[in-house]
Design a protein around this motif. Structure first.
Motif, mmCIF file in Angstrom:
data_model
loop_
_atom_site.group_PDB
_atom_site.id
_atom_site.type_symbol
_atom_site.label_atom_id
_atom_site.label_comp_id
_atom_site.label_asym_id
_atom_site.label_seq_id
_atom_site.Cartn_x
_atom_site.Cartn_y
_atom_site.Cartn_z
ATOM 1 N N ARG A 59 0.840 -1.212 0.000
ATOM 2 C CA ARG A 59 0.000 0.000 0.000
ATOM 3 C C ARG A 59 0.867 1.252 0.000
ATOM 4 N N PHE B 114 2.387 1.651 -3.510
ATOM 5 C CA PHE B 114 1.444 2.200 -4.491
ATOM 6 C C PHE B 114 1.123 3.662 -4.203
ATOM 7 N N SER B 115 1.093 4.042 -2.914
ATOM 8 C CA SER B 115 0.791 5.455 -2.607
ATOM 9 C C SER B 115 1.937 6.385 -3.047
ATOM 10 N N TYR C 218 -5.637 2.500 -0.490
ATOM 11 C CA TYR C 218 -5.451 1.187 -1.137
ATOM 12 C C TYR C 218 -5.834 0.039 -0.206
ATOM 13 N N GLY D 98 -9.869 2.546 0.557
ATOM 14 C CA GLY D 98 -9.830 1.619 -0.579
ATOM 15 C C GLY D 98 -10.949 0.592 -0.579
ATOM 16 N N LEU E 74 -11.692 -4.016 -3.535
ATOM 17 C CA LEU E 74 -11.191 -2.641 -3.607
ATOM 18 C C LEU E 74 -12.091 -1.703 -4.406
ATOM 19 N N ALA F 27 -8.872 2.745 -6.198
ATOM 20 C CA ALA F 27 -7.705 1.919 -5.857
ATOM 21 C C ALA F 27 -7.305 1.030 -7.029
ATOM 22 N N ASN G 75 -2.334 -3.041 -10.977
ATOM 23 C CA ASN G 75 -2.850 -2.362 -9.789
ATOM 24 C C ASN G 75 -2.608 -3.244 -8.566
ATOM 25 N N ILE G 76 -2.962 -2.745 -7.386
ATOM 26 C CA ILE G 76 -2.648 -3.486 -6.152
ATOM 27 C C ILE G 76 -3.429 -4.804 -6.071
#
Length: 793
Positions: free
Chosen positions: A124, A127-128, A141, A175, A305, A309, A318-319
Motif C-alpha cells: 500500500r 502504491f501510494s 489502497y 480503498g 477494492l 484503488a 494495480n494493487i
C-alpha cells in the motif's frame, strides 16, 4: 601490540547454559526433571499423548510468557490473559519464549495472507508513492478502510481572541469497495429461513440458532416497543417489518437495564457473516449455508477494492493484480521496480516475499483468506516474521513444523530451524518425523506410553544414544515400510473430469474404488483442490479434514463422540429417573461449581486460581445423583474409566449397552484405549484430537472415506495402528482416499495419484498414477525418489 591474557576461570555469566526443569506435573507429567542445553536444537519425541506438549508448551513456554507478563504494570496486566503458574517445583535458566504453533490463523473473513504478514501494508505504501494516477495515502489502497465524507462547521482562529465559523467539507479516501464493504462477496439472505411468518414472536417464529424467546433476545423483543410480540410476523406493517429486520443498533432501556436492539439482518452480519464460514460451529454453518447466498461482488469483481484503488497502477498492474499473483511471481515483479526514492521499502518487501519462497509458501497469493490455510501453512506463515529477526538468545518453540510437508520440503524446513539455532537461539521442537529428529543436537524422549502410561522421561541425550536406547521411539526410528507384495483389485472407479479448482489444470483422473488410494505431491501441488473440490462430502462420502476439534473444559471424549447419550439413558432406565440428571452440564450438575468440578477464583490482576470443588470433590455431580448406580458404578466412576475399561463394562452384565459399546469399540480401534471418558478436551494432544475426530466420523454411513493427513500428530508406532484401521475399513467394502505425505502410508497404498511437478502454477497436473511399486521403479517424480529412498530400494 599486546594481547590480553585469557582468564583461566570462565565468567560467571557463561555458567547459565541450561534450562532446568524439576518436578513438572502439568497434565500427565509425573515429576519430570530435565536439563535442556541452551543455544542448541532440542527435539522432544514420544508417542502421541506421552506429555511432550505438556512439558514444552504447558510448562517451559507457559512459565516464560507468564513471567514476561508480570513485568508489565498492574494496569496493563488487567488487559492481558491471566496465566496460572504451571505445576512445577523449579524452572531455572528460562529465556523469552516465542511460540510458533499450529493454531489456525484468525478466522476473520477480512484477514488475508497479506494483511497477516505486513506484506499488504508495504504494498500500500509502495502504491501510494509510485502508483499512477496518484490517488492518496496508503489508506486509499486498503480494503478495510471505507471512504468518509463529512460536512460541518469549523472554528478558525483569527488572532487577538477573534474566531470565525466557516463551513468545511472533509473527505478521506479509503480503498474499501462500497458495494461489498471490502468483503469481495455480496450476500443475499433468504427471509423464510429466518422466521415463520405465520407465527408471532412469542410463538417462536424466529428460526435463527440461539435466538430463543426464553433468554435475553425474548426480553429485548418484548420490551423494545417496536412491534407487538403476539402478532404474526406476516401481518406486520412495513415499519414493523423494517424494525424487525433492518434497524441499526439502537440503545434501549428495559426494566431499568441498558440494552442494545438491532434488526435480525445486522445481527446476523455481525455475529455470523463477519467470521470465516468454515470456522463456525456445525449447526450455525448449516444455517448460514441454508439462509445466505454468497455471490462475487459485481462492482469490484471480488478484489474488495474501490474503483479508485483499482485505477492506480505501477508497471501496468494495480494493487489487486499484485495481491492475486503467486508470491514467487510477485517477488520477481517487485525485483523489476527500480526506484531509488523507495529503495529501503523495496528491500524490505523483497526480503519478506523471498522468505515466503524460502519457507516453501511461494505458491500462495497475498489475497488468500488466512482462514483457508492448513495448520502447517499457518505455522510456516507465522514463522516468516522470525526469519529475519535480529533477536538472539530467545527460545523458539515449534509444534511439529514439518506438518503438511512433502519429504522434499522437510529438508528446507530443517535448514530454517538450524539457521535460527545458529543465530544463538534455543530451539525446542516437538516432532515425530525421523528426517526432522535427525538434525537434533539433543533429544528428550517421553513415554513409555500415552496418557496415564506416559509422562516420564525415557531417554535424554544424543540421537545415536536414542537409536540404541530400546525406547519405543528408538526402536521405530529406523523403521522402513516394505512395499506391498500384492495390491487389492478395484471394484469400480470414480471419474473426475476437467477439474480446474484453484491451480488444477483441466485434470482428468479415474480414482479406483474399493481400495486404499493415496493422493500425494509437494505442498501446494493441488491435492486438496482435487479431492475436496471434486469429491464433495455428502451422498455417501465421509470427509475428515484437518480442522481442529473445538471444545471447552466442559467437553470430553464422552460428550464429543455422543457416548454420553446412551450412557445417560441407561442410567435413567436402570433407576427410573430422567436422563438430564446424569449430565454435569444440566440438572445433575453440582450447584457449587455448576458442574465444572473446579471453582475459579479471580484474583484481579494476578493469575486466577482453580481449586477442586469441596462439595462434589471434583466429581461435577450432585451427591443425590451419585446414589444412582448402573452395574454397581455411579456416573462419576463411569466417566473416570478408561475407554478399554468402559468397553468391558458396557459389553456384558447388568450395564450392557450396545449403543455405548459400539462407540467405545471405535475409540479403541483408533488407539485411544487409554483415554479416560471424562478427560477435558482442552488437555488432549493434537494426535489424540485427530484420532478422536476419526473415531467419530467412522460412525457415519458412507461408501467413500476421504481423510486429509490423518498421520498429523502421530508417532511412528501410532502410524502402524492407523494403517491397520485403514485396512479394516477397505476390507469391510469401503473405499478410502487419503491425502498424505507420510512414506509409510504411501508404501501401504494400493494405488497412488501423485500431483506436481511443483507448487502453485508449477503444479496442478497428474505426474503419476499407479501402484507404489511402479512409482518406486520409475522414480520419475520427487515423490518416487523419496519413497524409493525410504523403502531402501
Amino acid at each position: 601490540m599486546s594481547t590480553a591474557i585469557q582468564p583461566s576461570t570462565p565468567h560467571v555469566a557463561d555458567s547459565h547454559d541450561l534450562i532446568r526443569v524439576q518436578g513438572a506435573r502439568v497434565n500427565n507429567l509425573r515429576d519430570v526433571s530435565v536439563e535442556i542445553p541452551k543455544r542448541r536444537l532440542t527435539v522432544f519425541t514420544g508417542v502421541s499423548g506421552s506429555g511432550k506438549s505438556s512439558l514444552v508448551f504447558g510448562t517451559i513456554a507457559a512459565e516464560s510468557q507468564r513471567m514476561i507478563n508480570e513485568t508489565y504494570s498492574a494496569f496493563v496486566q488487567g488487559f492481558m490473559p491471566t496465566l496460572a503458574r504451571p505445576e512445577v517445583d523449579l524452572l531455572d535458566g528460562l529465556t523469552t519464549a516465542i511460540i510458533v504453533d499450529q493454531e489456525r490463523m484468525g478466522a476473520n473473513s477480512r484477514s488475508t495472507v497479506g494483511t497477516a504478514t505486513d506484506a499488504n501494508a508495504m504494498l500500500r505504501i509502495l502504491f501510494s508513492r509510485l502508483g499512477q494516477p496518484h490517488i492518496g495515502s496508503p489508506n486509499a489502497y486498503s480494503f478495510n478502510v471505507p471512504s468518509v465524507k463529512a460536512t460541518g462547521a469549523i472554528t478558525v482562529e483569527r488572532g487577538a481572541g477573534k474566531t470565525k465559523t466557516e463551513k468545511a467539507t472533509f473527505t478521506r479516501l479509503g480503498g474499501m469497495c462500497p458495494r461489498c464493504e471490502g468483503m469481495g462477496a455480496v450476500t443475499d439472505i433468504d427471509l423464510t429461513a429466518l422466521y415463520d411468518d405465520k407465527l408471532s414472536l412469542n410463538e417462536g417464529a424466529i428460526t435463527i440458532p440461539g435466538y430463543s424467546m426464553e433468554g435475553w433476545y425474548g426480553r429485548i423483543f418484548r420490551g423494545c416497543g417496536y412491534f407487538d410480540p403476539d402478532k404474526p410476523i406476516g401481518k406486520f406493517t412495513k415499519r414493523e417489518q423494517h424494525d424487525l429486520l433492518h434497524r441499526e443498533p439502537t440503545k434501549i432501556k428495559i426494566d431499568g437495564i441498558n440494552l442494545t436492539y438491532a434488526g435480525l439482518i445486522p445481527s446476523i452480519q455481525k455475529s455470523f457473516l463477519s467470521k470465516d464460514i468454515d470456522a463456525l460451529q456445525p449447526h450455525i454453518r448449516a444455517f448460514v449455508e441454508r439462509a445466505v447466498t454468497f455471490t462475487t461482488c459485481p462492482e469490484c469483481a471480488g478484489t474488495r477494492l474501490s474503483q479508485e484503488a483499482r485505477s492506480s497502477k505501477i508497471k501496468g498492474k494495480n494493487i489487486a493484480d499484485a495481491c492475486a499473483m503467486q508470491i514467487s511471481d510477485l517477488a520477481a515483479w517487485v525485483r523489476g521496480i527500480d526506484e531509488p526514492s523507495v529503495a529501503p521499502l523495496l528491500a524490505g518487501l523483497q526480503h519478506l516475499l523471498d522468505s515466503f519462497e524460502e519457507i516453501g509458501l511461494g505458491y500462495l497469493s497475498l489475497d488468500r483468506p488466512s482462514g483457508t490455510l492448513s495448520g502447517g501453512e499457518a505455522q510456516r506463515t507465522k514463522m516468516i516474521r522470525h526469519l529475519g529477526s535480529s533477536l538472539t538468545d530467545v527460545t523458539y518453540v515449534f509444534d511439529e513444523p514439518t506438518i503438511g510437508l512433502h519429504p522434499h520440503d522437510i529438508q528446507r524446513m530443517n535448514e530454517l530451524l538450524l539457521q535460527l539455532r545458529d543465530k544463538g537461539n534455543t530451539v525446542l521442537v516437538v516432532e515425530h518425523k525421523p528426517e526432522a529428529i535427525a538434525i537434533a543436537d539433543h533429544v528428550v524422549d517421553l513415554g513409555p506410553g500415552a496418557g496415564t502410561d506416559g509422562g516420564t522421561v525415557c531417554y535424554e541425550g544424543s540421537l545415536e544414544g536414542l537409536r540404541a536406547s530400546g525406547t519405543i521411539t528408538g526402536r521405530h526410528l529406523d523403521d522402513r515400510a516394505a512395499l506391498k507384495e500384492k495390491v487389492r483389485t478395484p471394484t469400480g472407479k470414480l471419474e473426475i473430469r476437467g477439474a480446474t479448482a484453484n491451480n488444477l489444470r483441466d485434470v482428468d483422473v479415474d480414482v479406483p474404488l474399493g481400495v486404499l488410494v493415496v493422493v500425494t505431491g509437494v505442498a501446494g501441488s493441488g491435492k486438496s483442490s482435487l479431492v475436496h473440490g471434486s469429491i464433495p462430502p455428502g451422498a455417501g462420502v465421509v470427509s475428515i479434514d484437518q480442522g481442529a476439534i473445538r471444545g471447552s473444559r466442559r467437553s470430553n471424549p464422552a460428550t464429543y463422540t455422543g457416548l454420553l447419550d446412551p450412557i445417560r439413558k441407561a442410567f435413567a432406565k436402570a433407576n427410573g429417573v430422567k436422563p438430564a440428571l446424569f449430565s454435569a452440564n444440566s440438572e445433575g450438575a453440582c450447584p457449587s461449581c455448576n458442574g465444572a468440578g473446579v471453582i475459579y477464583t479471580d484474583l484481579g490482576m494476578m493469575a486466577g486460581v482453580a481449586a477442586p470443588c469441596e462439595d462434589c470433590e471434583g466429581k461435577r455431580f450432585q451427591a443425590s445423583v451419585l446414589e444412582y448406580r448402573l452395574g454397581g458404578r455411579d456416573i462419576s466412576e463411569v466417566l473416570a474409566m478408561s475407554v478399554t475399561e468402559a468397553e468391558k463394562f458396557f459389553g456384558a452384565g447388568d450395564a450392557r449397552t450396545p449403543a455405548a459399546h459400539a462407540i467405545l469399540d471405535r475409540l479403541a480401534d483408533v488407539g485411544l484405549g487409554y483415554l479416560s471418558l471424562g478427560q477435558p478436551l482442552t488437555t488432549l494432544s493434537g494426535g489424540e484430537r485427530q484420532r478422536l475426530k476419526l473415531a467419530t466420523h467412522m460412525a457415519e454411513k458412507g461408501g467413500v472415506y476421504v481423510l486429509d493427513e490423518p498421520t498429523t500428530g502421530l508417532h511412528l508406532a501410532d502410524v502402524e495402528q492407523l494403517l491397520g484401521l485403514l485396512d479394516r475399513l477397505v476390507d469391510s467394502g469401503k473405499s478410502v482416499i487419503v491425502i498424505e505425505h507420510h512414506q509409510a502410508v504411501m508404501a501401504h497404498a494400493d494405488w497412488i495419484i501423485d500431483l506436481g511437478p511443483g507448487a502453485g502454477h508449477d503444479g496442478g497436473q497428474i505426474v503419476f498414477e499407479g501402484t507404489p511399486a511402479d512409482l518406486v521403479a520409475n522414480r520419475s517424480t520427487l515423490t518416487g525418489e523419496h519413497l524409493a529412498a525410504y523403502v531402501g530400494d
